[in-house]
Design an enzyme around this catalytic site. Structure first.
Site, PDB file in Angstrom:
ATOM      1  N   ALA A   1      28.482  34.191  40.650  1.00  0.00           N
ATOM      2  CA  ALA A   1      28.451  33.568  39.333  1.00  0.00           C
ATOM      3  C   ALA A   1      29.503  32.474  39.236  1.00  0.00           C
ATOM      4  O   ALA A   1      29.307  31.492  38.516  1.00  0.00           O
ATOM      5  CB  ALA A   1      28.688  34.621  38.260  1.00  0.00           C
ATOM      6  N   THR A   2      30.624  32.604  39.966  1.00  0.00           N
ATOM      7  CA  THR A   2      31.647  31.554  39.913  1.00  0.00           C
ATOM      8  C   THR A   2      31.073  30.242  40.426  1.00  0.00           C
ATOM      9  O   THR A   2      31.265  29.182  39.808  1.00  0.00           O
ATOM     10  CB  THR A   2      32.867  31.956  40.752  1.00  0.00           C
TER      11      THR A   2
ATOM     12  N   CYS B   1      40.509  39.149  37.405  1.00  0.00           N
ATOM     13  CA  CYS B   1      40.877  37.821  37.895  1.00  0.00           C
ATOM     14  C   CYS B   1      42.269  37.407  37.473  1.00  0.00           C
ATOM     15  O   CYS B   1      42.913  36.608  38.112  1.00  0.00           O
ATOM     16  CB  CYS B   1      39.901  36.760  37.396  1.00  0.00           C
TER      17      CYS B   1
END
Lengths: 118, 450
Positions: free
Chosen positions: B120-121, B374
């Site tokens: 997804a990043t 994160c």
């Protein structure tokens, strides 16, 4: 043209599938997968209990059989890579006492019979 | 029949004999130096076994059915899907296309609109930077929120350095954006509105249908990061009117390292590719498509479609059990984010008068997270909680419980027990809590300066 040769499963066949799935569930070393397989089997059999259409029954039964094959393979794969330490509940499939296993089997058998014949 | 079954069980050999049948060598040489028969020791912490996993927003375990679909592509069907000349390539390509259709079916799109990426990043990067770079002549403005995922915020910061303008919409104390504020911020040169569907830290679900309507009205492309939403809430690209959507494999019980990007074809949205190369994936993302990972993601999506209702019902019950269990025993528990508009598997709690680091250190037998995975390297409180307007001290003591398909009632009860025990222990030692119990209002205290 209706699907020929595909007949609805008999009660014994469904029971056999149910017991096999639960047996294979016990063989998973991973606590979460083991509990999930047991739970999902019981719930799926219960949800499909009221189906009457033979083609739907046959489809659900063959789906169940396919899932049984997947579960058997994966139980083996998971056992090959089982971590030495299990989770903090400290229960592995192997350490289920055989007495406990018998009790679970009898309960499952009886409840299964009652569900299908009751 | 029953006696036969009992006899079989009594004489059943342990599964370890199945291992012996295949190999006389030991099972996989364990590289771990930290696992002993009595427990696990790592980073100075000793626990009796592997912790209970309650961090489903960080990642999810791979479902055995997904693993089963992936293994053949590591063992015998190892071809490159872009090889056009032999069976290995053809079967790989068929598998990739099947997976593409499975992903598309889950979101209500056509398979031609799905591009596989590394996660997804990467999809977020392609969406934000790719769209703005493509339309950079006419469109110079991006709208996003303060609670977005770090990759979106970082891409926007990169765009700001290049000279674009970015508006970061504030959120209310329940985590939802203000639709009128969004309407006001849209300008004629707005090139993209990027708002995530389900927040990974607080679990709040944004009003995407309304946002989609507003974007359609002003004809602005709408990008949403649906990594946490896929397979958990009903995702429909037509209803939400999204032009771009980022999907992640490892949040839906699939493998890590794979994701997808949905790009609308009618009306067509164009992006500048971030990965240049041989033109794979319609030129949007060059590079060999990793067949096993993609097949895994497809299988995970198909499973999610079948199991979504069952999982949601069960997880809702578990969430209530967790919240009520904790609230019964201790007070001063605050849920961060709206309780109505939230995904049931995410519970972010703040405990008053308790210090966050010490709470986490005492909860080593439960794998939970504080802040998001994160950003947990830094000591700052999470920017999401700060955007919600949560006080610094409450933001520091926030814990995020993630409940998933494989969580059991036993695990929830144990987590409740451990959390309550730890919070009570810390509050015993806390002088602030003593003062509160005596009735002193902490906010009114004039702390002496030295």
């Amino acid at each position: 043209m209706a699907a020929s040769g595909v007949s609805a499963p008999t009660r014994t066949e469904v029971l056999h599938l149910y017991r096999s799935l639960l047996r294979v569930a016990r063989q998973f070393c991973d606590y979460n997968i083991r509990e999930y397989t047991k739970r999902r089997t019981v719930d799926a059999i219960r949800d499909n209990k009221n189906l009457t259409d033979p083609s739907q029954l046959a489809a659900a039964f063959s789906d169940g059989k396919a899932q049984l094959e997947v579960a058997k393979r994966q139980a083996l794969v998971y056992s090959l890579y089982a971590p030495k330490v299990v989770n903090i509940f400290g229960v592995t499939n192997a350490s289920h006492s055989s007495l406990g296993a018998i009790w679970i089997s009898v309960v499952e058998l009886v409840s299964g019979f009652m569900r299908f014949y009751g | 029949m029953a006696s036969q079954f009992i006899r079989q069980t009594l004489t059943k050999t342990k599964p370890s004999t199945i291992v012996r049948r295949f190999s006389t060598a030991a099972a996989v040489a364990s590289p771990t130096g930290y696992e002993e028969p009595t427990g696990v020791t790592m980073k100075g912490v000793k626990i009796s076994g592997r912790p209970l996993y309650l961090d489903m927003q960080a990642t999810t375990p791979v479902d055995p059915r997904v693993l089963d679909s992936m293994l053949p592509f590591y063992l015998s069907r190892y071809g490159n899907p872009h090889s056009r000349t032999h069976l290995y390539g053809w079967e790989s390509e068929t598998a990739v296309e099947t997976a593409r259709a499975q992903v598309a079916a889950l979101i209500g799109a056509s398979p031609k609109e799905i591009v596989f990426t590394s996660g997804a990043t990467e999809s977020n990067n392609i969406s934000v930077k790719g769209v703005m770079h493509f339309y950079k002549e006419k469109k110079r403005h991006v709208i996003t929120t303060q609670t977005e995922h770090k990759c979106v915020l970082d891409s926007c910061r990169h765009l700001q350095q290049e000279g674009f303008e970015v508006t970061y919409l504030p959120v209310g104390s329940d985590g939802l954006i203000d639709l009128d504020r969004l309407r006001k911020e849209i300008r004629p040169d707005t090139g993209l509105v990027s708002i995530m569907a389900v927040n990974n830290e607080i679990g709040v679900v944004q009003p995407l249908e309304e946002i989609g309507k507003i974007c359609k009205e002003f004809n602005v492309p709408f990008h949403t990061d649906a990594a946490q939403a896929l397979g958990k809430i009903k995702v429909d690209v037509e209803k939400w009117n999204v032009s771009l959507m980022s999907l992640s494999g490892h949040k839906i019980y699939g493998p890590k390292g794979v994701g997808a990007l949905y790009m609308r074809r009618r009306p067509r949205i164009r992006v500048e590719p971030q990965m240049n190369g041989g033109g794979q994936e319609r030129g949007i993302r060059s590079g060999t498509v990793p067949t096993p990972l993609v097949v895994g993601m497809g299988a995970a999506c198909e499973l999610a479609m079948k199991e979504m209702e069952y999982d949601e019902k069960r997880i809702k019950g578990l969430q209530e059990r967790l919240l009520n269990g904790i609230r019964e025993k201790i007070d001063g528990v605050v849920v961060n984010g709206s309780m109505d508009r939230r995904y049931v598997g995410n519970l972010n709690l703040s405990f008053a008068y308790v210090e966050g680091e010490s709470l986490l250190m005492g909860l080593k037998e439960v794998a939970v997270s504080s802040g998001s995975a994160c950003t947990s390297a830094s000591l700052e409180p999470s920017y999401v909680l700060r955007a919600l307007g949560v006080d610094e001290d409450m933001a520091h003591t926030s814990i995020r419980f993630g409940i998933g398909r494989f969580t059991t009632e036993e695990e929830i009860d144990k987590a409740v027990e451990l959390t309550v025990k730890q919070v009570e222990k810390l509050r015993e030692m806390s002088p602030l809590y003593e003062m509160v119990k005596e009735g002193i209002d902490i906010k009114q205290i004039q702390w002496a300066q030295h």
